[in-house]
Design a protein around this motif. Structure first.
Motif, mmCIF file in Angstrom:
data_model
loop_
_atom_site.group_PDB
_atom_site.id
_atom_site.type_symbol
_atom_site.label_atom_id
_atom_site.label_comp_id
_atom_site.label_asym_id
_atom_site.label_seq_id
_atom_site.Cartn_x
_atom_site.Cartn_y
_atom_site.Cartn_z
ATOM 1 N N TYR A 1 -1.498 -2.034 -4.040
ATOM 2 C CA TYR A 1 -1.166 -1.962 -5.459
ATOM 3 C C TYR A 1 -0.464 -3.237 -5.874
ATOM 4 C CZ TYR A 1 -2.469 2.873 -5.017
ATOM 5 O OH TYR A 1 -3.174 4.013 -4.784
ATOM 6 N N PRO B 1 -9.517 0.540 9.199
ATOM 7 C CA PRO B 1 -10.189 0.456 7.896
ATOM 8 C C PRO B 1 -9.304 -0.198 6.835
ATOM 9 C CG PRO B 1 -9.402 2.691 8.303
ATOM 10 C CD PRO B 1 -9.110 1.901 9.534
ATOM 11 N N ASN C 1 -6.052 -3.939 12.123
ATOM 12 C CA ASN C 1 -6.706 -2.963 12.984
ATOM 13 C C ASN C 1 -7.083 -1.735 12.163
ATOM 14 O OD1 ASN C 1 -4.015 -2.609 12.528
ATOM 15 N ND2 ASN C 1 -3.604 -1.554 14.443
ATOM 16 N N TYR D 1 -4.873 10.367 1.037
ATOM 17 C CA TYR D 1 -4.069 11.110 2.011
ATOM 18 C C TYR D 1 -4.592 10.893 3.432
ATOM 19 C CZ TYR D 1 -1.462 12.948 -1.815
ATOM 20 O OH TYR D 1 -0.647 13.013 -2.901
ATOM 21 N N ARG E 1 -7.120 -0.865 3.439
ATOM 22 C CA ARG E 1 -6.040 -0.128 2.796
ATOM 23 C C ARG E 1 -6.013 -0.441 1.312
ATOM 24 N NH1 ARG E 1 -1.666 -1.206 7.585
ATOM 25 N NH2 ARG E 1 -2.616 0.275 9.004
ATOM 26 N N LYS E 2 -5.553 0.553 0.558
ATOM 27 C CA LYS E 2 -5.500 0.369 -0.888
ATOM 28 C C LYS E 2 -4.148 -0.235 -1.272
ATOM 29 C CE LYS E 2 -7.352 3.625 -3.791
ATOM 30 N NZ LYS E 2 -7.198 4.944 -4.432
ATOM 31 N N GLU F 1 -5.848 8.090 4.431
ATOM 32 C CA GLU F 1 -5.287 6.784 4.770
ATOM 33 C C GLU F 1 -3.840 6.942 5.233
ATOM 34 O OE1 GLU F 1 -5.864 3.314 1.920
ATOM 35 O OE2 GLU F 1 -3.697 3.216 2.212
ATOM 36 N N HIS F 2 -3.105 7.786 4.497
ATOM 37 C CA HIS F 2 -1.696 8.012 4.827
ATOM 38 C C HIS F 2 -1.550 8.583 6.236
ATOM 39 C CE1 HIS F 2 2.499 8.588 3.393
ATOM 40 N NE2 HIS F 2 2.503 9.519 4.343
ATOM 41 N N VAL G 1 6.156 4.418 0.408
ATOM 42 C CA VAL G 1 6.840 5.636 0.841
ATOM 43 C C VAL G 1 7.884 5.327 1.904
ATOM 44 C CG1 VAL G 1 6.489 7.734 2.188
ATOM 45 C CG2 VAL G 1 4.961 7.223 0.294
ATOM 46 N N GLU G 2 7.471 4.508 2.866
ATOM 47 C CA GLU G 2 8.344 4.160 3.976
ATOM 48 C C GLU G 2 9.608 3.467 3.477
ATOM 49 O OE1 GLU G 2 6.788 2.876 8.370
ATOM 50 O OE2 GLU G 2 6.478 1.494 6.715
ATOM 51 N N ALA H 1 -5.193 -1.633 -8.459
ATOM 52 C CA ALA H 1 -5.393 -1.344 -7.043
ATOM 53 C C ALA H 1 -6.537 -2.186 -6.511
ATOM 54 C CB ALA H 1 -5.708 0.132 -6.858
ATOM 55 N N TYR H 2 -6.423 -2.613 -5.267
ATOM 56 C CA TYR H 2 -7.541 -3.298 -4.623
ATOM 57 C C TYR H 2 -7.545 -2.959 -3.144
ATOM 58 C CZ TYR H 2 -4.011 -6.771 -3.264
ATOM 59 O OH TYR H 2 -2.903 -7.392 -2.760
ATOM 60 N N LEU H 3 -8.720 -3.039 -2.542
ATOM 61 C CA LEU H 3 -8.825 -2.704 -1.123
ATOM 62 C C LEU H 3 -8.755 -3.973 -0.288
ATOM 63 C CD1 LEU H 3 -11.707 -0.071 -1.262
ATOM 64 C CD2 LEU H 3 -9.284 0.378 -0.936
ATOM 65 N N TYR I 1 1.416 9.518 -4.483
ATOM 66 C CA TYR I 1 0.028 9.233 -4.856
ATOM 67 C C TYR I 1 -0.335 9.692 -6.273
ATOM 68 C CZ TYR I 1 -0.332 7.711 -0.057
ATOM 69 O OH TYR I 1 -0.133 7.045 1.123
ATOM 70 N N TYR J 1 0.837 -1.191 0.000
ATOM 71 C CA TYR J 1 0.000 0.000 0.000
ATOM 72 C C TYR J 1 0.872 1.242 0.000
ATOM 73 C CZ TYR J 1 0.589 -0.766 5.069
ATOM 74 O OH TYR J 1 1.095 -0.998 6.316
ATOM 75 N N GLY J 2 0.239 2.374 -0.310
ATOM 76 C CA GLY J 2 0.988 3.615 -0.527
ATOM 77 C C GLY J 2 1.959 3.953 0.576
ATOM 78 N N TYR J 3 1.494 3.878 1.799
ATOM 79 C CA TYR J 3 2.337 4.261 2.935
ATOM 80 C C TYR J 3 3.594 3.386 3.016
ATOM 81 C CZ TYR J 3 3.474 5.957 7.601
ATOM 82 O OH TYR J 3 4.092 6.545 8.663
ATOM 83 N N GLY K 1 -10.953 -0.993 -11.526
ATOM 84 C CA GLY K 1 -9.910 -1.901 -11.036
ATOM 85 C C GLY K 1 -9.921 -2.079 -9.525
ATOM 86 N N VAL K 2 -10.456 -1.080 -8.795
ATOM 87 C CA VAL K 2 -10.429 -1.173 -7.335
ATOM 88 C C VAL K 2 -11.608 -2.001 -6.852
ATOM 89 C CG1 VAL K 2 -10.381 0.104 -5.188
ATOM 90 C CG2 VAL K 2 -9.432 1.114 -7.252
ATOM 91 N N ARG K 3 -11.321 -3.176 -6.302
ATOM 92 C CA ARG K 3 -12.409 -3.996 -5.803
ATOM 93 C C ARG K 3 -12.120 -4.352 -4.349
ATOM 94 N NH1 ARG K 3 -8.799 -6.619 -8.985
ATOM 95 N NH2 ARG K 3 -7.966 -8.327 -7.772
ATOM 96 N N ASP K 4 -13.149 -4.726 -3.666
ATOM 97 C CA ASP K 4 -12.981 -5.069 -2.256
ATOM 98 C C ASP K 4 -12.553 -6.509 -2.110
ATOM 99 O OD1 ASP K 4 -13.516 -3.250 0.006
ATOM 100 O OD2 ASP K 4 -15.189 -2.667 -1.267
ATOM 101 N N GLU K 5 -11.537 -6.711 -1.289
ATOM 102 C CA GLU K 5 -11.076 -8.071 -1.067
ATOM 103 C C GLU K 5 -11.049 -8.280 0.437
ATOM 104 O OE1 GLU K 5 -6.971 -9.832 -2.215
ATOM 105 O OE2 GLU K 5 -8.190 -9.628 -4.021
ATOM 106 N N PHE L 1 -1.372 16.087 -9.844
ATOM 107 C CA PHE L 1 -2.621 15.432 -10.247
ATOM 108 C C PHE L 1 -3.210 16.121 -11.470
ATOM 109 C CE2 PHE L 1 -2.813 13.490 -5.962
ATOM 110 C CZ PHE L 1 -3.141 12.207 -6.348
ATOM 111 N N GLU M 1 -8.697 -5.299 3.912
ATOM 112 C CA GLU M 1 -8.829 -4.865 5.301
ATOM 113 C C GLU M 1 -7.547 -5.128 6.075
ATOM 114 O OE1 GLU M 1 -12.480 -5.737 7.272
ATOM 115 O OE2 GLU M 1 -13.281 -4.239 5.896
#
Lengths: 106, 209
Positions: A72, A67, A65, B29, A69-70, B31-32, A29-30, A58-60, A44, A24-26, B204-208, B60, A62
């Motif tokens: 890649y 919500p 702990n 952001y 996370r997105k 989320e970040h 970066v880290e 991208a996919y979400l 981003y 995920y993005g964070y 493309g973004v789906r819930d998993e 962007f 859980e």
């Protein structure tokens, strides 16, 4: 100069990290910040762009702990772009080095 | 900078984007910040490491500009077979396409008509105001440049002056409203386009879970 250079290299670095595993993005970066100092927020827009280009998906997912996370994931197209960019970078780096060190060899 | 300040600034610099797009970007952001806070960082530190919201918003905007330019030039790479198949399809679909085209032309025509109507209205009101003012000049009516009804001569000059001022102001107001309306219309159409594009790419973004 170094700022522009970093900006240009970021895509290759991200693709390289995603080659190993989905992140995920964070996390990206880290990981990058361990090696070089970047303006972290620029990741981003970059992720957005390479997603549009079809290099990543991208996919979400859980987290343990909190919500979701997105994440890649690199695509086949992205893997090919990675190989291509890595080769370009390697030969570019060699060319620059040999130019800068020309006097040492004489 | 606090988390809220940072996100507000980012939203401000993204104001040219449709709200759906802004929401998506800001969510990344958020989320970040959340993960950073979980890892024990202070809001200030996270904001600092993220860098200027203006620079980020600019990137962007650049991305979207590039994507738009690409859709416009992407049609050059058409092969002959594609063109032939395309032409056959067009011929077959004429009964369907023509009515759609008709509706589109009608809609565009309506708006073009509306633009001209507003312009014409503004000019007409303006001209009436100027004509009224000119009628105050002694002997102007007798020159017969403008066919002015004789009743105008009987209206009190002060009434005429105020009426003219009101009419001229009204015409400027009409023009202003017209211009803003079309600016708004243009922006909404552009935003609609970006939103549709954004939604399509987001598939493309789906819930998993």
């Amino acid at each position: 100069m170094i700022v522009q250079l970093k900006k240009g290299m970021l895509e290759l670095l991200v693709l390289s990290l995603l080659k190993d595993e989905d992140r995920y993005g964070y996390e990206l970066v880290e990981e990058i910040s361990k090696y070089i100092d970047i303006s972290e927020g620029t990741i981003y827009p970059l992720l957005r762009r390479i997603r549009t280009e079809g290099y990543v998906e991208a996919y979400l997912k859980e987290s343990n702990n909190g919500p979701s996370r997105k994440y890649y994931k690199i695509t086949d197209l992205g893997s090919r772009a990675y190989e291509d960019q890595l080769e370009q970078w390697t030969s570019f780096k060699e060319d620059i080095d040999s130019l800068l060190r020309r006097n040492n060899n004489e | 900078m606090s988390r809220q300040e940072y996100l507000d600034l980012l939203k401000y610099y993204l104001k040219d984007f449709p709200s759906v797009v802004v929401k998506d970007i800001v969510a990344d952001y958020e989320e970040h910040f959340n993960i950073g806070l979980e890892n024990g960082k202070a809001e200030d530190q996270i904001s600092q490491e993220l860098g200027s919201p203006e620079t980020i918003a600019k990137q962007f905007l650049e991305n979207e500009g590039r994507a738009l330019a690409k859709t416009n030039t992407g049609k050059e790479g058409m092969s002959l077979s594609k063109i032939i198949i395309g032409s056959i399809l067009v011929v077959l679909l004429i009964p369907v396409i023509l009515p759609i085209l008709g509706v589109l032309v009608g809609v565009v025509g309506t708006f073009v008509g509306l633009i001209f109507a507003i312009i014409a209205m503004a000019i007409a009101i303006f001209a009436l105001g100027v004509a009224l003012l000119l009628s105050l000049i002694p002997g102007f009516l007798s020159l017969n440049i403008v066919a002015m009804p004789a009743v105008f001569a009987q209206i009190h000059p002060i009434t005429i002056i105020f009426t003219s001022v009101a009419l001229i102001s009204g015409s400027i107001l009409t023009a202003g409203i017209g211009i803003n309306f079309f600016k708004w219309l243009f922006k909404s159409l552009k935003n609609l386009f970006i939103t549709i594009k954004w939604k399509i790419e987001k598939r493309g973004v789906r819930d998993e879970k």
